[in-house]
Design a protein around this motif. Structure first.
Motif, PDB file in Angstrom:
ATOM      1  N   PRO A  27       0.859  -0.960   0.011  1.00  0.00           N
ATOM      2  CA  PRO A  27       0.043   0.021  -0.049  1.00  0.00           C
ATOM      3  C   PRO A  27       0.941   1.331  -0.151  1.00  0.00           C
ATOM      4  N   GLY A  28       1.981   1.301   0.783  1.00  0.00           N
ATOM      5  CA  GLY A  28       2.964   2.386   0.985  1.00  0.00           C
ATOM      6  C   GLY A  28       3.381   2.758  -0.492  1.00  0.00           C
ATOM      7  N   HIS A  29       4.029   1.638  -1.249  1.00  0.00           N
ATOM      8  CA  HIS A  29       4.462   1.844  -2.501  1.00  0.00           C
ATOM      9  C   HIS A  29       3.666   2.177  -3.602  1.00  0.00           C
ATOM     10  N   PHE A  30       2.413   1.765  -3.323  1.00  0.00           N
ATOM     11  CA  PHE A  30       1.095   2.150  -4.363  1.00  0.00           C
ATOM     12  C   PHE A  30       0.827   3.617  -4.293  1.00  0.00           C
ATOM     13  N   ASP A  31       0.831   4.137  -2.953  1.00  0.00           N
ATOM     14  CA  ASP A  31       0.296   5.393  -2.739  1.00  0.00           C
ATOM     15  C   ASP A  31       1.768   6.149  -3.197  1.00  0.00           C
ATOM     16  N   GLN A  32       2.908   5.974  -3.194  1.00  0.00           N
ATOM     17  CA  GLN A  32       3.745   6.543  -3.309  1.00  0.00           C
ATOM     18  C   GLN A  32       3.719   6.687  -5.105  1.00  0.00           C
ATOM     19  N   VAL A  33       3.439   5.725  -5.800  1.00  0.00           N
ATOM     20  CA  VAL A  33       3.410   5.612  -7.299  1.00  0.00           C
ATOM     21  C   VAL A  33       2.578   6.816  -7.744  1.00  0.00           C
ATOM     22  N   LEU A  34       1.241   6.642  -7.246  1.00  0.00           N
ATOM     23  CA  LEU A  34       0.081   7.671  -7.765  1.00  0.00           C
ATOM     24  C   LEU A  34       0.699   9.055  -7.114  1.00  0.00           C
ATOM     25  N   TRP A  35       1.144   9.206  -5.940  1.00  0.00           N
ATOM     26  CA  TRP A  35       1.456  10.674  -5.598  1.00  0.00           C
ATOM     27  C   TRP A  35       2.571  11.107  -6.451  1.00  0.00           C
ATOM     28  N   ASN A  36       3.574  10.337  -6.888  1.00  0.00           N
ATOM     29  CA  ASN A  36       4.524  11.201  -7.943  1.00  0.00           C
ATOM     30  C   ASN A  36       4.057  11.384  -9.221  1.00  0.00           C
ATOM     31  N   LEU A  37       3.084  10.499  -9.730  1.00  0.00           N
ATOM     32  CA  LEU A  37       2.656  10.866 -11.020  1.00  0.00           C
ATOM     33  C   LEU A  37       1.886  11.960 -10.934  1.00  0.00           C
ATOM     34  N   CYS A  38       1.039  11.993 -10.013  1.00  0.00           N
ATOM     35  CA  CYS A  38      -0.052  13.099  -9.847  1.00  0.00           C
ATOM     36  C   CYS A  38       0.933  14.533  -9.637  1.00  0.00           C
ATOM     37  N   THR A  39       1.735  14.213  -8.934  1.00  0.00           N
ATOM     38  CA  THR A  39       2.801  15.653  -8.341  1.00  0.00           C
ATOM     39  C   THR A  39       3.329  16.145  -9.720  1.00  0.00           C
ATOM     40  N   ASN A  40       3.744  15.118 -10.528  1.00  0.00           N
ATOM     41  CA  ASN A  40       4.425  15.458 -11.731  1.00  0.00           C
ATOM     42  C   ASN A  40       3.612  16.250 -12.817  1.00  0.00           C
ATOM     43  N   ALA A  41       2.475  15.650 -12.766  1.00  0.00           N
ATOM     44  CA  ALA A  41       1.558  16.308 -13.501  1.00  0.00           C
ATOM     45  C   ALA A  41       1.193  17.942 -13.250  1.00  0.00           C
ATOM     46  N   LEU A  42       1.098  18.081 -12.010  1.00  0.00           N
ATOM     47  CA  LEU A  42       0.942  19.421 -11.439  1.00  0.00           C
ATOM     48  C   LEU A  42       2.079  20.391 -11.604  1.00  0.00           C
ATOM     49  N   LEU A  43       3.241  19.772 -11.570  1.00  0.00           N
ATOM     50  CA  LEU A  43       4.593  20.520 -11.599  1.00  0.00           C
ATOM     51  C   LEU A  43       4.861  20.954 -12.836  1.00  0.00           C
ATOM     52  N   HIS A  44       4.901  20.071 -13.980  1.00  0.00           N
ATOM     53  CA  HIS A  44       5.020  20.355 -15.311  1.00  0.00           C
ATOM     54  C   HIS A  44       3.962  21.075 -16.119  1.00  0.00           C
ATOM     55  N   ASN A  45       2.864  21.165 -15.790  1.00  0.00           N
ATOM     56  CA  ASN A  45       1.660  21.904 -16.246  1.00  0.00           C
ATOM     57  C   ASN A  45       0.771  22.851 -15.554  1.00  0.00           C
ATOM     58  N   GLY A  46       1.349  23.384 -14.456  1.00  0.00           N
ATOM     59  CA  GLY A  46       0.525  24.369 -13.720  1.00  0.00           C
ATOM     60  C   GLY A  46      -0.664  23.574 -12.911  1.00  0.00           C
ATOM     61  N   SER A  47      -0.712  23.978 -11.765  1.00  0.00           N
ATOM     62  CA  SER A  47      -1.839  23.140 -10.974  1.00  0.00           C
ATOM     63  C   SER A  47      -3.208  23.747 -11.201  1.00  0.00           C
ATOM     64  N   ASP A  48      -3.289  24.967 -11.933  1.00  0.00           N
ATOM     65  CA  ASP A  48      -4.645  25.390 -11.959  1.00  0.00           C
ATOM     66  C   ASP A  48      -5.477  24.878 -13.289  1.00  0.00           C
ATOM     67  N   SER A  49      -4.579  24.649 -14.231  1.00  0.00           N
ATOM     68  CA  SER A  49      -5.540  24.053 -15.700  1.00  0.00           C
ATOM     69  C   SER A  49      -5.435  22.809 -15.890  1.00  0.00           C
ATOM     70  N   ILE A  50      -4.629  21.757 -14.993  1.00  0.00           N
ATOM     71  CA  ILE A  50      -4.484  20.841 -15.322  1.00  0.00           C
ATOM     72  C   ILE A  50      -5.649  19.584 -14.758  1.00  0.00           C
ATOM     73  N   SER A  51      -5.852  18.702 -15.587  1.00  0.00           N
ATOM     74  CA  SER A  51      -6.917  17.697 -15.070  1.00  0.00           C
ATOM     75  C   SER A  51      -6.361  16.226 -15.046  1.00  0.00           C
ATOM     76  N   ILE A  52      -6.586  15.724 -14.089  1.00  0.00           N
ATOM     77  CA  ILE A  52      -5.821  14.216 -14.160  1.00  0.00           C
ATOM     78  C   ILE A  52      -6.922  13.229 -13.888  1.00  0.00           C
ATOM     79  N   ASN A  53      -6.789  12.037 -14.766  1.00  0.00           N
ATOM     80  CA  ASN A  53      -7.614  11.232 -14.595  1.00  0.00           C
ATOM     81  C   ASN A  53      -6.919   9.603 -14.254  1.00  0.00           C
ATOM     82  N   ILE A  54      -7.554   8.960 -13.466  1.00  0.00           N
ATOM     83  CA  ILE A  54      -6.825   7.854 -13.007  1.00  0.00           C
ATOM     84  C   ILE A  54      -8.156   6.595 -13.159  1.00  0.00           C
TER      85      ILE A  54
END
Length: 542
Positions: free
Chosen positions: A433-460
């Motif tokens: 569970p800890g590894h799974f949470d870390q994988v999702l957290w890293n992927l979603c954080t990169n999406a916000l970091l590289h695109n700007g947190s206001d205009s980005i939409s993330i789908n899982i």
């Protein structure tokens, strides 16, 4: 003549020839058993079927019948033990010899002793024994047989009187036993070796053939591909690994190496022209596999070719490099952490001062920001080298993803609809569970970091494919990732953002591999598309 194997010879410290006992094999022991059964059958036929015979059992018919029946039962027992393989062949050989001498002498006693003529069977038995053992042991068996015959004759004299024993014939039979034992071990074997001098060469050729067969089996099971070509470039030998690498599983031999693989033939020609041993990899056209060849010259113009999967070699080198890099980075990170903590603490104390000007506060803010970045890199490096024990409990992916989305939007102060989750209820797998949470957290954080947190939409999106594989897609509608960047995206210390450490994606990919999953970045028309694939609980149980 029965010969279990050629008699081995050597020389002692005085230079004299020394004979060693031949090895007894199953075939020779079976021939002895057949002779024994034939002898028992012949005596039974004469005793029970021949009318008017006065030799077999003339002294004691009842004892003859008992001895004959016991001899037959023991002969059958010898056949069973030989097929069973226990005890050893040498033990069975000596035991059978003792039994033969005992029962033949016993039957001779029931027939009237040495005067009955049955003693000739002892001569045949000693002759057969002499072919299967050394001179010393053959003479020993002759001595045992002579002693038993003499003992029986003495017993007959004591029981029936002096007329029942014939010591002159007993002495003659004993002498003949020793003469037969010597003749069939020394002169006969010397004569046979002179008549058949090629026997040693024949045995040597058989040994060479066996060694060649063994070598062929070893070559066939090697992990590396092995080929042998002659001076005319005809492939004479190829193992299964080489056939698989060259996509030539059903190609018959011999075949020209150019027809087998043109790229390999070009590499051979290049090595001959440059006098190299072949260190340049080439690509197999049929399979697209990169192969690293090595050429070893043989006598007569032939070449031994060793083929290795170059891609596998590169992966092994990469693993060794990363293992060494991980140990080095962990050591450096430990050394950096202490002075980094002192610098960060000093910056915090200076920022609390009320006498600083705005320019100094800006400089301290820059220092604090970069110390935090260095600290994050140190933590990533330490996490990379820290292999924790996995939790192997079943993970409810829908519940885990819903909890992650709620926590991620709260901690990053995002709108609720900025991250959307769609997961099948039946999706579950073995994943920490800890590894799974870390994988999702890293992927979603990169999406916000590289695109700007206001205009980005993330789908899982999580679902189970038809092949019982769990697929987790994390996509966004940002600017996406270029193809040249996707090839290096999971390399350590590679980052496309000035504030990144270049270890985040590498770490989560290693975590996925640790949990028997795979993480990949797929091509997408808009935004980034990461896919995590892992086996379901049912598939892992199978």
């Amino acid at each position: 003549m029965l010969d279990l194997s050629s008699q081995k010879r050597g020389t002692n410290q005085h230079g004299n020839t020394v004979s060693h006992a031949p090895a007894r094999d199953v075939r020779s022991l079976r021939l002895l058993n057949q002779y024994r059964l034939f002898l028992i059958f012949a005596m039974g036929a004469v005793y029970y079927l021949a009318d008017g015979q006065h030799t077999l059992g003339q002294r004691d018919a009842t004892l003859f019948e008992i001895a004959h029946l016991a001899y037959a039962v023991i002969a059958l027992l010898f056949i069973y033990l030989l097929n069973l393989g226990k005890p050893s062949k040498d033990t069975q050989f000596y035991l059978q010899n003792y039994i033969d001498i005992l029962f033949i002498v016993l039957i001779m006693y029931t027939c009237g002793g040495v005067s009955s003529g049955i003693g000739i069977l002892l001569l045949i038995t000693i002759a057969l024994i002499s072919q299967l053992t050394t001179t010393r042991l053959s003479l020993l068996f002759a001595a045992i047989a002579s002693t038993v015959v003499l003992s029986v004759e003495l017993f007959a004299q004591l029981r029936f009187g002096a007329s029942a024993a014939n010591f002159e014939r007993t002495a003659l039979l004993g002498s003949l036993l020793f003469i037969i034992a010597w003749l069939f071990t020394v002169p006969m074997k010397r004569l046979a070796s002179r008549e058949f001098p090629q026997s040693e060469e024949l045995h040597a050729a058989l040994n060479v053939k066996q060694i060649a067969t063994l070598n062929e089996e070893i070559i066939r099971e090697l992990d590396s591909g092995v080929l042998v070509i002659d001076s005319s470039n005809q492939v004479q030998l190829i193992n299964d690994t080489a056939r698989e690498l060259l996509a030539a599983e059903f190609t018959p031999l011999p075949v020209h190496v150019g027809r087998l693989c043109s790229s390999l033939f070009d590499s051979i020609q290049h090595s001959r022209s440059t006098k190299s041993d072949g260190t340049r990899p080439f690509t197999i056209d049929a399979t697209g596999t990169d192969v690293l060849p090595q050429f070893i010259g043989l006598s007569g113009g032939g070449v031994l070719i060793k083929l290795d999967d170059h891609g596998n070699i590169r992966r092994q080198l990469q693993q060794l490099k990363m293992a060494s890099l991980g140990k080095l980075s962990a050591s450096i990170a430990h050394e950096i952490r202490n002075p980094l903590g002192a610098i960060s603490h000093s910056v915090q104390l200076l920022e609390e001062s009320e006498t600083l000007q705005d320019e100094d506060l800006n400089l301290l803010g820059i220092a604090r920001k970069h110390t935090q970045r260095i600290n994050r890199i140190v933590e990533d490096v330490l996490q990379l080298s820290n292999h924790q024990e996995l939790r192997s409990d079943p993970l409810d992916l829908k519940t885990q993803i819903d909890q992650f989305c709620a926590r991620f939007t709260t901690e990053n102060q995002l709108p609720v609809d900025q991250i959307n989750a769609d997961c099948d209820i039946a999706c579950s797998a073995i994943f920490d569970p800890g590894h799974f949470d870390q994988v999702l957290w890293n992927l979603c954080t990169n999406a916000l970091l590289h695109n700007g947190s206001d205009s980005i939409s993330i789908n899982i999106h999580c679902y189970q494919s038809t092949s019982s594989v769990i697929v987790l897609d994390v996509t966004d509608n940002g600017k996406g990732i270029a193809e040249i960047q996707r090839e290096q995206l999971f390399e350590p210390f590679y980052s496309t953002h000035h504030a990144g450490s270049g270890l985040g994606l590498y770490i989560i990919r290693e975590l996925c591999a640790l949990n028997k999953g795979q993480l990949a970045c797929l091509e997408s028309d808009s935004g980034a598309h990461f896919r995590l694939t892992l086996s379901s609980i049912n598939e892992q149980a199978a």
